[in-house]
Design a protein around this motif. Sequence first.
Motif, mmCIF file in Angstrom:
data_model
loop_
_atom_site.group_PDB
_atom_site.id
_atom_site.type_symbol
_atom_site.label_atom_id
_atom_site.label_comp_id
_atom_site.label_asym_id
_atom_site.label_seq_id
_atom_site.Cartn_x
_atom_site.Cartn_y
_atom_site.Cartn_z
ATOM 1 N N ILE A 142 1.547 -10.339 -5.622
ATOM 2 C CA ILE A 142 0.746 -9.765 -4.639
ATOM 3 C C ILE A 142 -0.091 -10.897 -4.027
ATOM 4 C CG2 ILE A 142 -1.168 -8.035 -4.218
ATOM 5 C CD1 ILE A 142 -0.378 -6.449 -6.645
ATOM 6 N N ARG A 143 0.172 -11.020 -2.787
ATOM 7 C CA ARG A 143 -0.389 -12.137 -2.071
ATOM 8 C C ARG A 143 -1.907 -11.986 -1.372
ATOM 9 N NH1 ARG A 143 3.452 -15.893 -2.070
ATOM 10 N NH2 ARG A 143 5.552 -15.207 -2.346
ATOM 11 N N PRO A 144 -2.572 -12.715 -1.000
ATOM 12 C CA PRO A 144 -3.975 -12.499 -0.471
ATOM 13 C C PRO A 144 -3.897 -11.603 0.657
ATOM 14 C CG PRO A 144 -3.864 -14.643 -0.921
ATOM 15 C CD PRO A 144 -2.483 -14.209 -1.313
ATOM 16 N N GLY A 145 -4.608 -10.587 1.017
ATOM 17 C CA GLY A 145 -4.465 -9.655 1.997
ATOM 18 C C GLY A 145 -3.505 -8.580 1.880
ATOM 19 N N GLN A 146 -2.824 -8.423 0.531
ATOM 20 C CA GLN A 146 -1.984 -7.397 0.634
ATOM 21 C C GLN A 146 -2.572 -6.347 -0.594
ATOM 22 O OE1 GLN A 146 1.612 -9.316 -0.851
ATOM 23 N NE2 GLN A 146 1.963 -10.314 1.311
ATOM 24 N N ASP A 147 -2.051 -5.187 -0.689
ATOM 25 C CA ASP A 147 -2.231 -4.138 -1.687
ATOM 26 C C ASP A 147 -0.612 -3.779 -1.973
ATOM 27 O OD1 ASP A 147 -4.788 -4.488 -1.603
ATOM 28 O OD2 ASP A 147 -5.101 -2.413 -1.048
ATOM 29 N N ALA A 148 -0.512 -3.359 -3.330
ATOM 30 C CA ALA A 148 0.923 -2.912 -3.630
ATOM 31 C C ALA A 148 0.744 -1.588 -4.012
ATOM 32 C CB ALA A 148 1.515 -3.902 -4.855
ATOM 33 N N ILE A 149 1.427 -0.705 -3.742
ATOM 34 C CA ILE A 149 1.618 0.707 -4.061
ATOM 35 C C ILE A 149 2.923 0.966 -4.828
ATOM 36 C CG2 ILE A 149 1.209 3.226 -3.253
ATOM 37 C CD1 ILE A 149 -0.421 1.846 -0.902
ATOM 38 N N PHE A 150 2.942 1.700 -5.924
ATOM 39 C CA PHE A 150 4.311 1.912 -6.574
ATOM 40 C C PHE A 150 4.447 3.425 -6.216
ATOM 41 C CE2 PHE A 150 3.826 -2.001 -8.457
ATOM 42 C CZ PHE A 150 5.024 -2.433 -9.252
ATOM 43 N N LEU A 151 5.650 3.809 -5.630
ATOM 44 C CA LEU A 151 6.079 4.863 -5.383
ATOM 45 C C LEU A 151 7.168 5.399 -6.291
ATOM 46 C CD1 LEU A 151 6.045 4.893 -1.411
ATOM 47 C CD2 LEU A 151 4.389 5.695 -2.899
ATOM 48 N N ASN A 152 7.349 6.659 -6.532
ATOM 49 C CA ASN A 152 8.590 7.352 -7.435
ATOM 50 C C ASN A 152 8.556 8.849 -6.658
ATOM 51 O OD1 ASN A 152 10.350 7.745 -9.001
ATOM 52 N ND2 ASN A 152 9.043 8.429 -11.077
ATOM 53 N N ASN A 153 9.750 8.935 -5.974
ATOM 54 C CA ASN A 153 10.017 10.232 -5.607
ATOM 55 C C ASN A 153 9.038 10.471 -4.285
ATOM 56 O OD1 ASN A 153 12.431 10.668 -6.915
ATOM 57 N ND2 ASN A 153 11.016 11.712 -8.558
ATOM 58 N N GLY A 154 8.635 9.522 -3.621
ATOM 59 C CA GLY A 154 7.698 9.535 -2.756
ATOM 60 C C GLY A 154 6.094 9.969 -2.905
ATOM 61 N N LYS A 155 5.868 9.938 -4.234
ATOM 62 C CA LYS A 155 4.402 10.051 -4.578
ATOM 63 C C LYS A 155 4.207 8.730 -5.392
ATOM 64 C CE LYS A 155 5.346 14.911 -5.910
ATOM 65 N NZ LYS A 155 5.097 16.156 -6.980
ATOM 66 N N ILE A 156 2.645 8.610 -5.137
ATOM 67 C CA ILE A 156 1.960 7.443 -5.345
ATOM 68 C C ILE A 156 1.874 7.485 -6.852
ATOM 69 C CG2 ILE A 156 -0.184 6.115 -5.523
ATOM 70 C CD1 ILE A 156 -0.729 7.167 -2.564
ATOM 71 N N GLU A 157 2.358 6.291 -7.520
ATOM 72 C CA GLU A 157 2.219 6.112 -9.067
ATOM 73 C C GLU A 157 1.257 5.339 -9.393
ATOM 74 O OE1 GLU A 157 3.938 7.751 -11.319
ATOM 75 O OE2 GLU A 157 5.212 8.805 -10.250
ATOM 76 N N GLY A 158 0.755 4.269 -8.634
ATOM 77 C CA GLY A 158 -0.214 3.392 -8.849
ATOM 78 C C GLY A 158 -0.472 2.562 -7.663
ATOM 79 N N ILE A 159 -1.830 1.828 -7.587
ATOM 80 C CA ILE A 159 -2.016 1.173 -6.404
ATOM 81 C C ILE A 159 -2.619 -0.155 -7.229
ATOM 82 C CG2 ILE A 159 -3.851 0.818 -4.477
ATOM 83 C CD1 ILE A 159 -3.515 3.833 -3.919
ATOM 84 N N PHE A 160 -2.314 -1.221 -6.611
ATOM 85 C CA PHE A 160 -2.765 -2.634 -7.264
ATOM 86 C C PHE A 160 -3.214 -3.400 -6.186
ATOM 87 C CE2 PHE A 160 0.677 -0.646 -9.996
ATOM 88 C CZ PHE A 160 -0.071 -0.733 -11.195
ATOM 89 N N GLU A 161 -4.560 -3.885 -6.177
ATOM 90 C CA GLU A 161 -5.209 -4.546 -5.121
ATOM 91 C C GLU A 161 -5.537 -6.247 -5.354
ATOM 92 O OE1 GLU A 161 -8.716 -2.474 -4.775
ATOM 93 O OE2 GLU A 161 -7.761 -0.538 -3.760
ATOM 94 N N GLN A 162 -5.490 -6.269 -6.702
ATOM 95 C CA GLN A 162 -5.641 -7.995 -6.861
ATOM 96 C C GLN A 162 -4.403 -8.723 -6.728
ATOM 97 O OE1 GLN A 162 -8.782 -8.957 -7.913
ATOM 98 N NE2 GLN A 162 -9.565 -6.806 -7.503
ATOM 99 N N GLU A 163 -4.607 -9.770 -6.050
ATOM 100 C CA GLU A 163 -3.460 -10.789 -5.734
ATOM 101 C C GLU A 163 -3.228 -11.519 -6.869
ATOM 102 O OE1 GLU A 163 -5.534 -14.712 -4.170
ATOM 103 O OE2 GLU A 163 -6.386 -13.035 -3.063
ATOM 104 N N GLY A 164 -2.181 -11.948 -7.091
ATOM 105 C CA GLY A 164 -1.721 -12.440 -8.403
ATOM 106 C C GLY A 164 -0.224 -12.218 -8.520
ATOM 107 N N GLU A 165 0.218 -12.793 -9.677
ATOM 108 C CA GLU A 165 1.581 -12.508 -10.147
ATOM 109 C C GLU A 165 1.673 -11.613 -11.538
ATOM 110 O OE1 GLU A 165 5.628 -15.274 -11.666
ATOM 111 O OE2 GLU A 165 4.239 -15.952 -10.048
ATOM 112 N N TYR A 166 2.357 -10.597 -11.729
ATOM 113 C CA TYR A 166 2.235 -9.906 -12.635
ATOM 114 C C TYR A 166 3.737 -9.326 -13.403
ATOM 115 C CZ TYR A 166 -2.267 -8.923 -10.641
ATOM 116 O OH TYR A 166 -3.636 -8.988 -10.118
ATOM 117 N N ASP A 167 3.761 -9.241 -14.809
ATOM 118 C CA ASP A 167 4.901 -8.828 -15.403
ATOM 119 C C ASP A 167 4.878 -7.417 -15.386
ATOM 120 O OD1 ASP A 167 6.018 -7.674 -18.207
ATOM 121 O OD2 ASP A 167 7.139 -9.596 -17.496
ATOM 122 N N ILE A 168 5.838 -6.716 -14.793
ATOM 123 C CA ILE A 168 5.966 -5.460 -14.697
ATOM 124 C C ILE A 168 5.883 -4.686 -15.785
ATOM 125 C CG2 ILE A 168 7.227 -3.523 -13.721
ATOM 126 C CD1 ILE A 168 7.810 -5.159 -11.249
#
Length: 326
Positions: free
Chosen positions: A39-65
């Motif tokens: 996740i880079r600065p100025g981005q949010d990552a939203i995980f979707l499963n079957n069109g539904k939100i599973e999680g929202i991640f706002e902190q920039e950085g590199e993560y092991d899924i």
Amino acid sequence: MAFFGNQFSDVVEWEEFRDDMIFWKWTNKEIKKGSRLIIRPGQDAIFLNNGKIEGIFEQEGEYDIVSEIVPFLSTLKGFRFGFNSGMRVEVLFVNTKEFTVKWGTKSPINIPAPQLPGGMPIRANGTFHFKVNDYVNLIDKVAGVKDSYLVEDVQLRITARLDQLLMKWITREGKDMFNLQSNSHEIGKGIQDDLNMEIMDDGMKVTGFQVMSFNYPKEIQDMINKNASHGMVGDVSRYQQMSVADAMGKSSGSNTASDMAGMMMGMNIAKEMMNDQKESSNASSQKGSQPSAGGEEQQGPNFCPNCGEKVSGAKFCPNCGQKLVG
């Protein structure tokens, strides 16, 4: 999908970050053990499963899924299979910054005006600002049918409504049809509120709307400028001074003849101003030396008729005290 290190490590990221993109969807791929999310600065990552939100991640950085992301997701289907077969999800990357967009009317808008039966043809231009503020509506209304969404898409949608909104709010808030700029804040605020109603269902919000200028037809603009000039200038001498200053400014860098003409004009006007001031001063002096209501002021003799002493126009003789006037 990008590969870093070895071929078994999938990296989930917005690979081609563009400032004009509102969102971009990472899709049709499987997330497996060893996958990483960036996740880079100025981005949010939203995980979707079957069109539904599973999680929202706002902190920039590199993560092991597997170890850092999945434990926070609302659905953990991948763990049923030891996360070896992979989990098909979508990741929506959202640009979180506030976008600034320029706008302008493509053709004149005829605003009703009592002075003009056909209306006042006016153009306008300015800027507006917007940002994403509701991920649920954004996904339901836009991201569900698009893999990416550009600033241009929002700009086209908003400008399509501007002519109608400008006519509405100029008519309502434009107190002086020949000086709409004085009410530009109220006009812009009204348009901003209406535009918010237009795009809020899509998960976005208009955070500002400014009208930078209103443009009239040339004939009307010339008349406005002329009236404004007359309003600023209180008398002819001041108008002349302003004209000279303007002429001298325009002649900067010109030939010697133009400079000399400007200088002569300035000298002539200065001479006229000095003459006017002198005449005004003389008039004041004459007014101060006017006789009282009793009639014309009398002057005494140069010599006393009693003792012959030189008195130089005094009212009493300094030698014998003889009254010399009246």
